[in-house]
Design an enzyme around this catalytic site. Sequence first.
Site, PDB file in Angstrom:
ATOM      1  N   ASP A   1       2.580   1.422  -0.109  1.00 32.35           N
ATOM      2  CA  ASP A   1       2.221   0.812  -1.388  1.00 32.35           C
ATOM      3  C   ASP A   1       0.873   0.102  -1.342  1.00 32.35           C
ATOM      4  O   ASP A   1       0.416  -0.435  -2.356  1.00 32.35           O
ATOM      5  CB  ASP A   1       3.302  -0.178  -1.833  1.00 32.35           C
ATOM      6  CG  ASP A   1       4.617   0.513  -2.150  1.00 32.35           C
ATOM      7  OD1 ASP A   1       4.585   1.677  -2.613  1.00 32.35           O
ATOM      8  OD2 ASP A   1       5.675  -0.103  -1.934  1.00 32.35           O
ATOM      9  N   CYS A   2       0.225   0.078  -0.190  1.00 31.46           N
ATOM     10  CA  CYS A   2      -1.028  -0.644   0.006  1.00 31.46           C
ATOM     11  C   CYS A   2      -2.199   0.329   0.042  1.00 31.46           C
ATOM     12  O   CYS A   2      -2.225   1.254   0.865  1.00 31.46           O
ATOM     13  CB  CYS A   2      -0.952  -1.441   1.309  1.00 31.46           C
ATOM     14  SG  CYS A   2      -2.536  -2.109   1.844  1.00 31.46           S
ATOM     15  N   GLY A   3      -3.193   0.129  -0.823  1.00 31.77           N
ATOM     16  CA  GLY A   3      -4.360   0.992  -0.858  1.00 31.77           C
ATOM     17  C   GLY A   3      -5.134   0.994   0.454  1.00 31.77           C
ATOM     18  O   GLY A   3      -5.586   2.051   0.900  1.00 31.77           O
TER      19      GLY A   3
ATOM     20  N   ARG B   1      -3.214   3.108   2.891  1.00 26.42           N
ATOM     21  CA  ARG B   1      -3.348   4.531   2.539  1.00 26.42           C
ATOM     22  C   ARG B   1      -4.723   5.058   2.926  1.00 26.42           C
ATOM     23  O   ARG B   1      -4.859   6.179   3.419  1.00 26.42           O
ATOM     24  CB  ARG B   1      -3.086   4.759   1.045  1.00 26.42           C
ATOM     25  CG  ARG B   1      -1.641   4.575   0.640  1.00 26.42           C
ATOM     26  CD  ARG B   1      -1.386   5.057  -0.781  1.00 26.42           C
ATOM     27  NE  ARG B   1      -2.256   4.457  -1.772  1.00 26.42           N
ATOM     28  CZ  ARG B   1      -1.999   3.343  -2.453  1.00 26.42           C
ATOM     29  NH1 ARG B   1      -0.871   2.674  -2.230  1.00 26.42           N
ATOM     30  NH2 ARG B   1      -2.849   2.894  -3.371  1.00 26.42           N
TER      31      ARG B   1
END
Length: 143
Positions: A10-12, A15
Site C-alpha cells: 500500500d506504500c508508493g 512499490r
Amino acid sequence: MPPIIFHNPDCGTSRNVLAVLEAAGYQPEVVEYLTVGWTRELLLTLLTASGLTPRQALRESKSPAKALGLLEADVSDEMIFAAMLETPVLVNRPFVVTDRGVKLCRPSEIVFDLIDRYPPGPFAREDGQLMIDAEGRRVTSGS
C-alpha cells in the site's frame, strides 16, 4: 543472494523500490511485514545492520505512533521497539537487504546504493519522476 525487501504494497515508496529491483533484473524475496509481523531477532538485526535506532525507524505519519504516545521525547528506544513488535505498521519501510548491506530505502532512490545494476533507462517512479535517465545514469532529486 537475491535482495530481500520488507514491503508494504500500500506504500508508493515501497512499490517504487520493488519496481527498481525487478526492472534491474533481480528476483527479490518479498516479505509483506504487515502480514507476517516482526520477530525480535529480525527487527533487531535490520535496525543494527542499517545503523538505525528504533526512534529513527519509527513511522510517524499514517501510523498509531502519536496515539500511542511514541513521539514523546521521554519514550525510550526499548519502548518503541516493543511497540514495533506488537504493531508492525510502526516500522517505516521498505527495508532492503542485499550483499551490499541493509538500508531503510526512504527515499526510494537509496536502493541504488544496494544494487550492482540499475534498470535500463529511462526509468521513473510511479509518480512519473525520473530515477534513471535515458543514458542509464541516476537522476538526483530532492525527494
